[in-house]
Design a protein around this motif. Structure first.
Motif: not given
Length: 123
Positions: A6-10, A16
């Motif tokens: 998930h690119i928008d994950d912190s 990841q």
């Protein structure tokens, strides 16, 4: 093996990858001896740079979750679950020792852990 980045994950993409492979190995979804894709192959399938996957694999190997057998490939290690459990116990012990040195009561030390868990797991 199914991984989702998930690119928008912190969390950074390598983290990841590391976390998902570690969890799948620990839970048995990836059985002991399972051959992982090559760094390049996994990077291509996930749309990541090869260095990103290589960094995750190095961390997993350091944690004892996977083992590299030279040209034969990279496999889920036999001690994947127990290595993670030992590392977690060691980290917990170090935390407790640090909290005691700082003079914190048990309730404050435990509250700090709960807050960190909520922040990390989004609960």
């Amino acid at each position: 093996m199914t991984l989702k980045i998930h690119i928008d994950d912190s969390a950074a993409p390598y983290e990841q990858v590391r976390a998902q492979i570690s969890e799948q190995a620990r839970s048995g979804v990836l059985p002991v001896g399972y051959r992982l894709p090559t760094v390049r192959g996994l990077a291509e399938s996930l749309g990541l740079a090869a260095n990103t996957v290589a960094k995750a694999y190095r961390a997993l190997e350091s944690d004892g979750v996977i083992e590299t057998r030279g040209r034969n490939g990279t496999f889920v290690a036999a001690a994947a679950g127990s290595a993670a459990e030992r590392e977690l116990a060691s980290a917990a012990q170090a935390y407790v020792e640090r909290a005691r040195r700082l003079g914190l009561p048990e309730t404050d030390a435990l509250a700090a852990v709960r807050d960190a868990l909520r922040a990390a797991y989004g609960e």
